[in-house]
Design an enzyme around this catalytic site. Structure first.
Site, short mmCIF file in Angstrom:
data_model
loop_
_atom_site.label_atom_id
_atom_site.label_comp_id
_atom_site.label_asym_id
_atom_site.label_seq_id
_atom_site.Cartn_x
_atom_site.Cartn_y
_atom_site.Cartn_z
N CYS A 14 0.82 -1.21 0.00
CA CYS A 14 0.00 0.00 0.00
C CYS A 14 0.85 1.26 0.00
CB CYS A 14 -0.96 -0.01 1.19
SG CYS A 14 -2.28 -1.21 1.00
N THR A 44 -17.87 9.34 0.29
CA THR A 44 -17.50 9.30 1.71
C THR A 44 -16.13 8.66 1.94
OG1 THR A 44 -18.76 7.24 1.89
CG2 THR A 44 -19.88 9.25 2.58
N HIS A 45 -15.35 8.42 0.86
CA HIS A 45 -14.02 7.82 1.00
C HIS A 45 -14.09 6.51 1.78
CE1 HIS A 45 -11.69 11.32 -0.45
NE2 HIS A 45 -12.75 11.98 -0.05
N ASP A 64 -8.28 -4.06 -4.80
CA ASP A 64 -6.98 -3.57 -4.37
C ASP A 64 -5.92 -4.41 -5.08
OD1 ASP A 64 -7.88 -1.68 -2.52
OD2 ASP A 64 -6.55 -2.37 -0.94
N GLY A 134 -10.14 -14.01 -13.74
CA GLY A 134 -9.18 -12.92 -13.56
C GLY A 134 -8.70 -12.37 -14.88
N THR A 136 -4.83 -10.86 -16.86
CA THR A 136 -3.37 -10.63 -16.75
C THR A 136 -2.90 -9.65 -17.82
OG1 THR A 136 -2.85 -12.43 -18.27
CG2 THR A 136 -2.95 -12.98 -15.94
CO CO Z 1 -8.89 -0.58 -0.41
#
Ligand code: CO
Ligand code: CO
Length: 344
Positions: A14, A44-45, A64, A134, A136
């Site tokens: 992160c 609202t984040h 993420d 998924g 790639t």
């Molecule tokens: Co996140």
């Protein structure tokens, strides 16, 4: 010699996020989408979007992905997946399905990618969800993560906006993973410290989420790239309150303050310092090293829970008997004041 994924990257996990200040510039002015089924949106984040399907059923949608945060491919897969799944838990939801998101250099052995994917699959299986596919892309720096779909009862959504004065702040995992990883890259982190950071980042937030929903918590978030104070500021603002945080009660990885003293402060902590500049007040008793620790970008960090005061002891003791024995009360919610967060 095993391939070291950390060698492929300047900032992993992160810590590689764009700065919140810069991101706000890109998002400013984008057309707002009004839809009566969209219960939680980007405004609202919050950790994830929530979209109502029926009166008793809403989807929790999030994604993420990031560059390597550790040396070992299998661990990286587990950590990236645990981190992506975490936003469903931060909303009080349960995981249904996940899609793999993969960027990988065409010239690296596919066995490394296989280990990353195996880590991701194992974590999704542990969450009770299923991987359904998924995508790639060939890219110079490896990146991995998930797009996740979960569900929650529309009346039981946990957001950034539900904190009330008097609530008790509980943090479920020690902080300091960003500092530890940057120390590992320059050979300063001891094995014990590094392994502790891996354990923290690999562990799912599912049990902590179960506990907070059992005790009807309304406000929580997971601590990731904006650091403890960055996420605390977002939550305090989202709820229209202020927080008091006792720096000494914040659980941290052993020896991490020593690593900060040695100069292991990732650039992301300085970005977070700038992001919270106008919203945080620090008592003089909070030293520079401690302040930077509270701003350290976490990967797959714990939940920051706003507990109604009468439930705080129950929630804390349930957490201490869960996979998160280091959970601690780190402060309280007060009426909205000049600053969003007061650190003492
Ligand atoms: Co996140
Ligand atoms: Co989050």
């Amino acid at each position: 010699m095993k391939f070291d994924l950390l060698k492929t990257v300047d900032q992993g996990g992160c810590s590689a996020k764009l700065s919140a200040t810069e991101l706000d510039k890109a998002l400013a002015g984008l057309a707002k989408i009004d839809n009566e089924n969209l219960l939680v949106d980007i405004e609202t984040h919050d950790d994830a979007g929530v979209y109502k399907i029926r009166d008793d059923y809403a989807l929790v949608l999030t994604t993420d992905f990031f560059p390597p945060v550790c040396s070992d491919a299998y661990y990286f897969g587990q950590i990236a997946a645990a981190n992506a799944l975490s936003d469903v838990y931060a909303m009080g939801g349960q995981v249904l399905t996940a899609l793999n998101l993969v960027m990988f250099p065409a010239n690296l052995p596919m066995s490394i990618l296989k280990d990353i994917l195996r880590g991701g699959h194992d974590k999704v299986a542990e969450s009770g969800g299923v991987i359904v596919g998924g995508h790639t892309i060939a890219d110079d720096t490896p990146k991995y993560g998930l797009a996740v779909t979960g569900w929650v009862h529309p009346d039981k959504v946990v957001t950034n906006a539900g904190a009330k004065p008097g609530d008790v702040l509980i943090l479920t995992k020690p902080i300091g993973t960003g500092v530890t990883i940057s120390a590992k890259k320059v050979g300063l982190a001891e094995d014990e410290t590094y392994n502790k950071a891996l354990e923290i980042m690999k562990s799912l937030n599912n049990r902590a989420a179960e506990i907070m929903t059992k005790y009807a918590v309304k406000c929580a978030t997971d601590i990731t790239g904006f650091g403890l104070l960055g996420h605390a500021v977002k939550m305090a603002k989202g709820s229209g309150v202020s927080f008091r945080v006792n720096a000494r009660n914040v659980p941290a990885i052993d020896k991490v303050l020593d690593l900060i003293e040695l100069g292991c402060i990732p650039g992301s902590a300085f970005r977070n310092l700038e992001f919270v500049e106008n919203d945080c007040h620090y008592e003089k008793s909070v030293g520079y090293n401690h302040k930077m620790l509270l701003l350290d970008a976490q990967t797959s960090g714990g939940l920051l829970i706003c507990s109604p005061p009468e439930q705080a002891e129950n929630i804390l003791s349930a957490l201490k008997n869960s996979p998160h024995p280091e959970s601690a009360i780190i402060g309280e919610v007060i009426e909205k004041n000049e600053k969003s967060v007061y650190v003492y």
